[in-house]
Design a protein around this motif. Structure first.
Motif, short mmCIF file in Angstrom:
data_model
loop_
_atom_site.label_atom_id
_atom_site.label_comp_id
_atom_site.label_asym_id
_atom_site.label_seq_id
_atom_site.Cartn_x
_atom_site.Cartn_y
_atom_site.Cartn_z
N ASN A 11 -2.37 3.65 -5.81
CA ASN A 11 -3.11 3.04 -4.70
C ASN A 11 -2.69 1.58 -4.61
N VAL A 12 -3.30 0.82 -3.67
CA VAL A 12 -2.85 -0.55 -3.43
C VAL A 12 -3.04 -1.46 -4.67
N ARG A 71 7.15 2.64 -4.85
CA ARG A 71 5.71 2.79 -4.62
C ARG A 71 5.38 4.13 -3.97
N LYS A 72 6.25 4.64 -3.11
CA LYS A 72 6.02 5.97 -2.54
C LYS A 72 6.11 7.03 -3.64
N ASN A 119 -0.13 -0.28 -7.94
CA ASN A 119 1.06 0.06 -7.15
C ASN A 119 2.37 -0.10 -7.93
N GLU A 125 9.74 6.70 2.27
CA GLU A 125 10.26 7.74 1.36
C GLU A 125 11.31 7.16 0.42
N ASN A 132 0.86 -1.19 0.00
CA ASN A 132 0.00 0.00 0.00
C ASN A 132 0.90 1.25 0.00
N PRO A 133 0.85 2.05 -1.05
CA PRO A 133 1.77 3.20 -1.15
C PRO A 133 1.66 4.17 0.02
N GLU A 134 0.48 4.19 0.67
CA GLU A 134 0.34 5.07 1.84
C GLU A 134 1.27 4.67 2.97
N GLN A 135 1.68 3.38 2.94
CA GLN A 135 2.58 2.89 3.99
C GLN A 135 4.02 2.76 3.50
#
Ligand code: GDP
Length: 139
Positions: free
Chosen positions: A109-110, A103-104, A113, A99, A93-96
């Motif tokens: 989105n998941v 994926r960041k 990705n 840096e 999940n890119p939100e997690q």
């Protein structure tokens, strides 16, 4: 130890012209791209590739996404390549994702990705053999 792992640059990334940008992150991390091909994955190929997720609720969406546009399949080589690429990719999940990870930097989105990377050396072997012969890989 020098290892090989399998990578896919997924449709969301090829559609946005990010193949080169992602390859730059891969190479910047010290991994060598020793085989690479741009293909349109068939439904059968995507279903087989993600067989382990067949019972998951997102399986249909995953197969649909992976066949929606071209992908770039790759073999990456380097010291500790499997674990190193997992680190370079970042969390599913890119939100997690940390840096500087692919994926960041690039994932939407998941489900979109941007990249796949093998999660074990055993799976790397199986996945590489689904798309490449030994003669395709030039180390
Ligand atoms: P990975 O090894 O980090 O790619 O993650 P997994 O093996 O757990 O999942 C395989 C792929 O399935 C992921 O890269 C995502 O594209 C997709 N996926 C995983 N979880 C979800 C989810 O909850 N929703 C959707 N739409 N896709 C997911």
């Amino acid at each position: 130890m020098t290892e090989r792992t399998f990578s896919i640059i997924k449709p969301d990334a090829t559609k946005r012209n990010l193949t080169g940008a992602i390859n730059a992150v891969i190479e910047g991390a010290g991994l060598r791209i020793v085989a690479q091909r741009r293909i349109r994955m068939t439904e059968d190929q995507a279903k087989k590739f993600y067989e382990v997720h067949a019972a998951r609720p997102f399986y249909g969406e995953l197969v649909e996404t992976m066949t929606s546009a071209p992908v770039v399949v790759q073999v990456l080589e380097g010291d500790n390549a499997m674990a190193k690429y997992r680190e370079v990719m970042g969390a599913t999940n890119p939100e997690q994702a940390a840096e500087g990870t692919i994926r960041k930097l690039f994932a939407l989105n998941v489900g979109e990705n941007s990249v796949h990377g093998s999660d074990s050396l055993e799976n790397a072997k199986i996945e590489i053999a689904q798309f490449f012969t030994d003669a395709d890989i030039v180390g």
